[in-house]
Motif scaffolding. Structure first.
Motif, PDB file in Angstrom:
ATOM      1  N   GLY A 121      33.936 -10.327  31.059  1.00 39.02           N
ATOM      2  CA  GLY A 121      32.635  -9.983  30.477  1.00 39.02           C
ATOM      3  C   GLY A 121      32.651  -8.640  29.774  1.00 39.02           C
ATOM      4  O   GLY A 121      32.104  -8.486  28.680  1.00 39.02           O
ATOM      5  N   VAL A 122      33.303  -7.667  30.391  1.00 38.22           N
ATOM      6  CA  VAL A 122      33.406  -6.342  29.768  1.00 38.22           C
ATOM      7  C   VAL A 122      34.213  -6.421  28.477  1.00 38.22           C
ATOM      8  O   VAL A 122      33.871  -5.779  27.479  1.00 38.22           O
ATOM      9  CB  VAL A 122      34.026  -5.326  30.760  1.00 38.22           C
ATOM     10  N   LEU A 123      35.263  -7.241  28.464  1.00 39.39           N
ATOM     11  CA  LEU A 123      36.075  -7.393  27.260  1.00 39.39           C
ATOM     12  C   LEU A 123      35.277  -8.031  26.129  1.00 39.39           C
ATOM     13  O   LEU A 123      35.421  -7.636  24.968  1.00 39.39           O
ATOM     14  CB  LEU A 123      37.329  -8.214  27.572  1.00 39.39           C
ATOM     15  N   VAL A 124      34.433  -8.984  26.457  1.00 42.29           N
ATOM     16  CA  VAL A 124      33.567  -9.585  25.437  1.00 42.29           C
ATOM     17  C   VAL A 124      32.613  -8.529  24.871  1.00 42.29           C
ATOM     18  O   VAL A 124      32.377  -8.477  23.650  1.00 42.29           O
ATOM     19  CB  VAL A 124      32.788 -10.793  26.011  1.00 42.29           C
ATOM     20  N   ILE A 125      32.093  -7.665  25.724  1.00 36.97           N
ATOM     21  CA  ILE A 125      31.200  -6.594  25.252  1.00 36.97           C
ATOM     22  C   ILE A 125      31.955  -5.632  24.342  1.00 36.97           C
ATOM     23  O   ILE A 125      31.467  -5.249  23.271  1.00 36.97           O
ATOM     24  CB  ILE A 125      30.571  -5.853  26.452  1.00 36.97           C
ATOM     25  N   ILE A 126      33.165  -5.241  24.741  1.00 35.97           N
ATOM     26  CA  ILE A 126      33.968  -4.334  23.916  1.00 35.97           C
ATOM     27  C   ILE A 126      34.266  -4.966  22.564  1.00 35.97           C
ATOM     28  O   ILE A 126      34.132  -4.322  21.518  1.00 35.97           O
ATOM     29  CB  ILE A 126      35.274  -3.958  24.650  1.00 35.97           C
ATOM     30  N   ASN A 127      34.677  -6.234  22.580  1.00 36.65           N
ATOM     31  CA  ASN A 127      34.972  -6.927  21.323  1.00 36.65           C
ATOM     32  C   ASN A 127      33.726  -7.086  20.461  1.00 36.65           C
ATOM     33  O   ASN A 127      33.790  -6.949  19.242  1.00 36.65           O
ATOM     34  CB  ASN A 127      35.608  -8.286  21.592  1.00 36.65           C
ATOM     35  N   SER A 128      32.575  -7.361  21.077  1.00 42.53           N
ATOM     36  CA  SER A 128      31.330  -7.508  20.315  1.00 42.53           C
ATOM     37  C   SER A 128      30.938  -6.197  19.652  1.00 42.53           C
ATOM     38  O   SER A 128      30.526  -6.183  18.479  1.00 42.53           O
ATOM     39  CB  SER A 128      30.197  -7.983  21.222  1.00 42.53           C
ATOM     40  N   LEU A 129      31.081  -5.101  20.375  1.00 46.50           N
ATOM     41  CA  LEU A 129      30.768  -3.798  19.777  1.00 46.50           C
ATOM     42  C   LEU A 129      31.729  -3.481  18.640  1.00 46.50           C
ATOM     43  O   LEU A 129      31.326  -2.944  17.602  1.00 46.50           O
ATOM     44  CB  LEU A 129      30.803  -2.703  20.842  1.00 46.50           C
ATOM     45  N   TYR A 130      33.009  -3.808  18.823  1.00 49.76           N
ATOM     46  CA  TYR A 130      33.976  -3.539  17.761  1.00 49.76           C
ATOM     47  C   TYR A 130      33.701  -4.399  16.535  1.00 49.76           C
ATOM     48  O   TYR A 130      33.784  -3.911  15.403  1.00 49.76           O
ATOM     49  CB  TYR A 130      35.411  -3.754  18.254  1.00 49.76           C
ATOM     50  N   ILE A 131      33.388  -5.663  16.741  1.00 51.49           N
ATOM     51  CA  ILE A 131      33.074  -6.534  15.606  1.00 51.49           C
ATOM     52  C   ILE A 131      31.809  -6.043  14.902  1.00 51.49           C
ATOM     53  O   ILE A 131      31.728  -6.060  13.668  1.00 51.49           O
ATOM     54  CB  ILE A 131      32.938  -8.002  16.055  1.00 51.49           C
ATOM     55  N   SER A 132      30.819  -5.579  15.669  1.00 54.98           N
ATOM     56  CA  SER A 132      29.619  -5.008  15.043  1.00 54.98           C
ATOM     57  C   SER A 132      29.982  -3.797  14.188  1.00 54.98           C
ATOM     58  O   SER A 132      29.460  -3.624  13.084  1.00 54.98           O
ATOM     59  CB  SER A 132      28.602  -4.594  16.106  1.00 54.98           C
TER      60      SER A 132
END
Length: 189
Positions: A121-132
């Motif tokens: 879940g934390v990795l998805v958040i990190i990736n989502s912030l990076y993609i944003s």
């Protein structure tokens, strides 16, 4: 023949890992931009290409860090549960070394699996912030009050990592679109 099959297997596993990575990131782009999947895949590849594939480094570093954290906490829980069970259980149960060892292993496995679930879940958040961050850079949006901190964190992380990779400091100066602007100013393509 075994050698050729080993080479083909390595190629297939690399392609599979790359496709999974792009699919994961493209799914995040779909969620952010509400585009269709195939155009999002093209856009994701374009963003990563224009930013010199720095997203792979960020995703891998976060994944490895979270994995080591899960392993370390699971090991600590194993040691604690082993010694606590050794101190709490009566001596007649401790005749067998498996009595405190087996529950400690179970605690270790449950801790590791739980932390891996949370790490996903934390990795998805990190990736989502990076993609944003990449979408903002790709569309040349100026960061607003909410996203300024995200831009600062990723820009610093990328610049520090790229600075360590490039010893002479000529090839890589900035991250994302800022790097493209730097390249355009200095006559690079």
């Amino acid at each position: 023949m075994v050698f050729v099959m080993c080479i083909l297997r390595c190629i297939a596993e690399t392609l599979e890992a790359w496709i999974q990575f792009i699919t994961k990131m493209s799914t995040i782009v779909v969620a952010i931009t509400n585009d269709e999947f195939w155009p999002s895949c093209k856009r994701t590849m374009g963003m990563f290409y224009r930013c010199y594939m720095e997203g792979i480094m960020i995703e891998r570093f976060a994944n490895i860090t979270l994995n080591f954290f899960s392993l370390a906490v699971a090991l600590i829980m194993f040691v604690l549960s082993y010694f606590i069970l050794g101190a709490v259980l009566p001596d007649d149960l401790l005749q067998s070394s498996f009595v405190p060892l087996l529950p400690a292993i179970v605690v270790c496995i449950i801790t590791y699996l739980t932390l891996q679930l949370l790490a996903g879940g934390v990795l998805v958040i990190i990736n989502s912030l990076y993609i944003s961050y990449l979408v903002d850079l790709d569309n040349e949006y100026a960061p607003n009050e909410t996203t300024q901190e995200i831009h600062a964190v990723y820009e610093e992380a990328v610049n520090m990592s790229v600075g360590l990779m490039d010893t002479n400091g000529k090839n890589y100066k900035k991250s994302g679109i800022y790097r493209r602007q730097y390249d355009q100013q200095n006559g690079r393509r």
